[in-house]
Design an enzyme around this catalytic site. Sequence first.
Site, PDB file in Angstrom:
ATOM      1  N   ARG A   5       0.550  -1.284  -0.003  1.00  0.00           N
ATOM      2  CA  ARG A   5      -0.026  -0.124   0.106  1.00  0.00           C
ATOM      3  C   ARG A   5       0.893   1.133  -0.043  1.00  0.00           C
ATOM      4  O   ARG A   5       0.574   2.303  -0.605  1.00  0.00           O
ATOM      5  CB  ARG A   5      -1.164  -0.031   1.174  1.00  0.00           C
ATOM      6  CG  ARG A   5      -2.187  -1.094   1.056  1.00  0.00           C
ATOM      7  CD  ARG A   5      -2.999  -1.348   2.264  1.00  0.00           C
ATOM      8  NE  ARG A   5      -3.606  -0.028   2.329  1.00  0.00           N
ATOM      9  CZ  ARG A   5      -4.247   0.022   3.675  1.00  0.00           C
ATOM     10  NH1 ARG A   5      -4.210  -0.910   4.686  1.00  0.00           N
ATOM     11  NH2 ARG A   5      -4.974   1.243   3.785  1.00  0.00           N
ATOM     12  N   HIS A  37      -6.263   7.531  12.328  1.00  0.00           N
ATOM     13  CA  HIS A  37      -5.783   5.901  12.287  1.00  0.00           C
ATOM     14  C   HIS A  37      -4.247   5.848  11.615  1.00  0.00           C
ATOM     15  O   HIS A  37      -3.782   4.672  11.165  1.00  0.00           O
ATOM     16  CB  HIS A  37      -6.601   5.056  11.091  1.00  0.00           C
ATOM     17  CG  HIS A  37      -8.213   5.054  11.839  1.00  0.00           C
ATOM     18  ND1 HIS A  37      -9.222   4.630  11.038  1.00  0.00           N
ATOM     19  CD2 HIS A  37      -8.597   5.203  13.158  1.00  0.00           C
ATOM     20  CE1 HIS A  37     -10.177   4.499  11.741  1.00  0.00           C
ATOM     21  NE2 HIS A  37      -9.839   4.822  13.027  1.00  0.00           N
TER      22      HIS A  37
HETATM   23  C1  BJW Z   1     -17.498   7.093  -1.747  1.00  0.00           C
HETATM   24  C2  BJW Z   1     -16.712   6.905  -2.915  1.00  0.00           C
HETATM   25  C3  BJW Z   1     -16.566   7.936  -3.615  1.00  0.00           C
HETATM   26  C4  BJW Z   1     -16.832   4.855  -2.132  1.00  0.00           C
HETATM   27  N1  BJW Z   1     -17.203   9.169  -3.312  1.00  0.00           N
HETATM   28  N2  BJW Z   1     -17.976   8.146  -1.303  1.00  0.00           N
HETATM   29  C5  BJW Z   1     -18.679  -2.798  19.138  1.00  0.00           C
HETATM   30  C6  BJW Z   1     -19.412  -1.533  18.932  1.00  0.00           C
HETATM   31  C7  BJW Z   1     -18.911  -0.460  19.025  1.00  0.00           C
HETATM   32  C8  BJW Z   1     -17.322  -0.302  18.499  1.00  0.00           C
HETATM   33  C9  BJW Z   1     -16.642  -1.512  18.752  1.00  0.00           C
HETATM   34  C10 BJW Z   1     -17.305  -2.872  18.675  1.00  0.00           C
HETATM   35  N3  BJW Z   1     -16.335  -3.750  18.992  1.00  0.00           N
HETATM   36  C11 BJW Z   1     -15.318  -3.200  18.643  1.00  0.00           C
HETATM   37  C12 BJW Z   1     -15.356  -1.864  18.596  1.00  0.00           C
HETATM   38  C13 BJW Z   1     -14.221  -0.668  18.388  1.00  0.00           C
HETATM   39  C14 BJW Z   1     -13.730  -0.940  16.992  1.00  0.00           C
HETATM   40  C15 BJW Z   1     -14.864  -0.834  16.004  1.00  0.00           C
HETATM   41  O1  BJW Z   1     -15.196   0.177  15.725  1.00  0.00           O
HETATM   42  N4  BJW Z   1     -15.170  -1.963  15.364  1.00  0.00           N
HETATM   43  C16 BJW Z   1     -16.314  -2.029  14.539  1.00  0.00           C
HETATM   44  C17 BJW Z   1     -15.905  -2.835  13.198  1.00  0.00           C
HETATM   45  C18 BJW Z   1     -17.508  -2.746  15.209  1.00  0.00           C
HETATM   46  N5  BJW Z   1     -12.807   0.321  16.830  1.00  0.00           N
HETATM   47  C19 BJW Z   1     -11.667  -0.052  17.284  1.00  0.00           C
HETATM   48  O2  BJW Z   1     -11.088  -0.944  17.726  1.00  0.00           O
HETATM   49  C20 BJW Z   1     -10.765   1.403  16.994  1.00  0.00           C
HETATM   50  N6  BJW Z   1     -10.234   1.603  18.533  1.00  0.00           N
HETATM   51  C21 BJW Z   1     -10.926   2.071  19.513  1.00  0.00           C
HETATM   52  O3  BJW Z   1     -12.304   2.013  19.630  1.00  0.00           O
HETATM   53  O4  BJW Z   1     -10.289   2.275  20.752  1.00  0.00           O
HETATM   54  C22 BJW Z   1     -11.029   2.286  21.943  1.00  0.00           C
HETATM   55  C23 BJW Z   1     -11.121   3.910  22.262  1.00  0.00           C
HETATM   56  C24 BJW Z   1     -11.449   5.021  21.515  1.00  0.00           C
HETATM   57  C25 BJW Z   1     -11.370   6.358  21.751  1.00  0.00           C
HETATM   58  C26 BJW Z   1     -10.857   6.775  22.927  1.00  0.00           C
HETATM   59  C27 BJW Z   1     -10.471   5.784  23.961  1.00  0.00           C
HETATM   60  C28 BJW Z   1     -10.226   4.487  23.272  1.00  0.00           C
HETATM   61  C29 BJW Z   1      -9.522   1.394  16.328  1.00  0.00           C
HETATM   62  C30 BJW Z   1      -9.924   1.039  14.914  1.00  0.00           C
HETATM   63  C31 BJW Z   1      -8.723   1.053  13.842  1.00  0.00           C
HETATM   64  C32 BJW Z   1      -9.369   1.106  12.383  1.00  0.00           C
HETATM   65  N7  BJW Z   1      -8.369   0.661  11.403  1.00  0.00           N
HETATM   66  C33 BJW Z   1      -8.569   0.666  10.120  1.00  0.00           C
HETATM   67  C34 BJW Z   1      -7.123  -0.199   9.578  1.00  0.00           C
HETATM   68  C35 BJW Z   1      -5.935   0.495   9.797  1.00  0.00           C
HETATM   69  C36 BJW Z   1      -5.384   1.584   8.746  1.00  0.00           C
HETATM   70  C37 BJW Z   1      -5.428   1.167   7.457  1.00  0.00           C
HETATM   71  O5  BJW Z   1      -4.990  -0.104   7.082  1.00  0.00           O
HETATM   72  O6  BJW Z   1      -5.535   1.780   6.372  1.00  0.00           O
HETATM   73  O7  BJW Z   1      -8.769   1.816   9.604  1.00  0.00           O
HETATM   74  S1  BJW Z   1     -10.057  -0.576   9.690  1.00  0.00           S
HETATM   75  C38 BJW Z   1     -10.486   0.521   8.236  1.00  0.00           C
HETATM   76  O8  BJW Z   1     -11.770   1.161   8.458  1.00  0.00           O
HETATM   77  C39 BJW Z   1      -9.334   1.781   8.240  1.00  0.00           C
HETATM   78  C40 BJW Z   1     -10.519   2.758   7.927  1.00  0.00           C
HETATM   79  O9  BJW Z   1      -9.849   4.099   8.406  1.00  0.00           O
HETATM   80  C41 BJW Z   1     -11.731   2.537   8.822  1.00  0.00           C
HETATM   81  C42 BJW Z   1     -12.872   3.170   8.226  1.00  0.00           C
HETATM   82  O10 BJW Z   1     -13.261   2.699   6.970  1.00  0.00           O
HETATM   83  P1  BJW Z   1     -14.059   3.919   6.020  1.00  0.00           P
HETATM   84  O11 BJW Z   1     -13.196   4.981   5.684  1.00  0.00           O
HETATM   85  O12 BJW Z   1     -15.292   4.200   6.618  1.00  0.00           O
HETATM   86  O13 BJW Z   1     -13.972   3.104   4.706  1.00  0.00           O
HETATM   87  P2  BJW Z   1     -15.092   1.913   4.204  1.00  0.00           P
HETATM   88  O14 BJW Z   1     -14.508   1.311   2.910  1.00  0.00           O
HETATM   89  O15 BJW Z   1     -16.008   1.285   5.131  1.00  0.00           O
HETATM   90  O16 BJW Z   1     -16.013   2.946   3.555  1.00  0.00           O
HETATM   91  C43 BJW Z   1     -16.041   3.759   2.530  1.00  0.00           C
HETATM   92  C44 BJW Z   1     -17.152   4.684   1.909  1.00  0.00           C
HETATM   93  O17 BJW Z   1     -17.075   5.377   1.072  1.00  0.00           O
HETATM   94  C45 BJW Z   1     -18.396   3.796   1.579  1.00  0.00           C
HETATM   95  O18 BJW Z   1     -19.665   4.267   2.592  1.00  0.00           O
HETATM   96  C46 BJW Z   1     -18.699   4.133  -0.044  1.00  0.00           C
HETATM   97  O19 BJW Z   1     -20.029   4.084  -0.141  1.00  0.00           O
HETATM   98  C47 BJW Z   1     -18.205   5.387   0.027  1.00  0.00           C
HETATM   99  N8  BJW Z   1     -17.426   5.868  -1.232  1.00  0.00           N
HETATM  100  N9  BJW Z   1     -16.514   5.626  -3.006  1.00  0.00           N
HETATM  101  C48 BJW Z   1     -17.826   9.253  -2.110  1.00  0.00           C
HETATM  102  N10 BJW Z   1     -16.084   7.756  -5.053  1.00  0.00           N
END
Ligand code: BJW
Length: 242
Positions: free
Chosen positions: A58, A110
Amino acid sequence: MLQGPIVILTGAGVSQESGLDTFRCEGGVWSRYDLEDVATPQGYQRNPVLVQDFYNARRRQLEDEAVRPNPAHLALARLERDWPAPVLVVTQNIDDLHERAGSRAVLHMHGELRKGRCEACGRVLNWPGDMTVDSRCPACGRNGLVRPHVVWFGEVPLEMERIFQALDTCALFLSIGTSGNVYPAAGFVAHVRERGVAPTVELNLEPSNGASLFHQTLYGPAGTLVPRFVEALLRGDDLGSV
Ligand code: BJW
């Protein structure tokens, strides 16, 4: 007329038209890789070579000439330049396309693909090239303890204090190109709404998981929607008419 600071949350969708895959769309990153393998500390412990290769590929992709800021990134940079109050981009993306477009106030909650972090000394390091399981930390000299500076599931996202401070004082919250699957980012809109002061707008290809929480939603490709929206904001148009 709307005045005051703006906070913009961006996700993978804002970089899709720059040639970078989203995670959860058809053919996205999670259809090719198991997130448990490449985006958790446990996956890294099990198979660090696989994880380093995943991020090396990447990181190299960012060097591709075709991968460059698209009109959405450029419009957000223009907004920061021309809006009379602070504009902060809080991005979940680990690419550097907002910076390349000219945005200066960017928080990478992130992490950043072009950085590494030494697990021995804690130093965050610029890391433009490949990283291996034997890489040496230029700060402390230890081998084999440099990891990608990204936030995996179960890890605490970066800059949370500054982000919540900005959310607590913003006059407008925009969410662009994110599916609203991942917390805490997915909870920002509810947090802003609790204050009951700032309008919240979603700009995305399709309704996100949290779409119903926004005051206003606009659907289409970010490269078309965002420049139009920014133009209207700078003209002082009523948000409802955009
Ligand atoms: C377009 C388009 C175009 C396409 N124009 N639009 C149960 C309930 C609630 C929470 C949790 C739970 N169990 C666990 C959790 C917590 C967990 C979590 O959220 N899990 C869920 C899956 C349920 N979260 C964590 O663990 C986070 N940490 C945490 O919560 O710590 C506790 C804490 C928080 C705050 C204070 C103190 C303590 C950490 C999350 C880490 C995420 N990491 C990743 C990978 C690392 C980076 C990498 O490799 O790149 O980050 S996962 C991945 O998802 C990446 C992204 O940043 C992240 C979000 O994805 P994103 O950007 O939304 O992408 P997509 O693909 O999902 O969506 C794209 C959108 O674009 C779509 O809607 C399309 O329609 C649209 N689109 N083309 C406009 N041209």
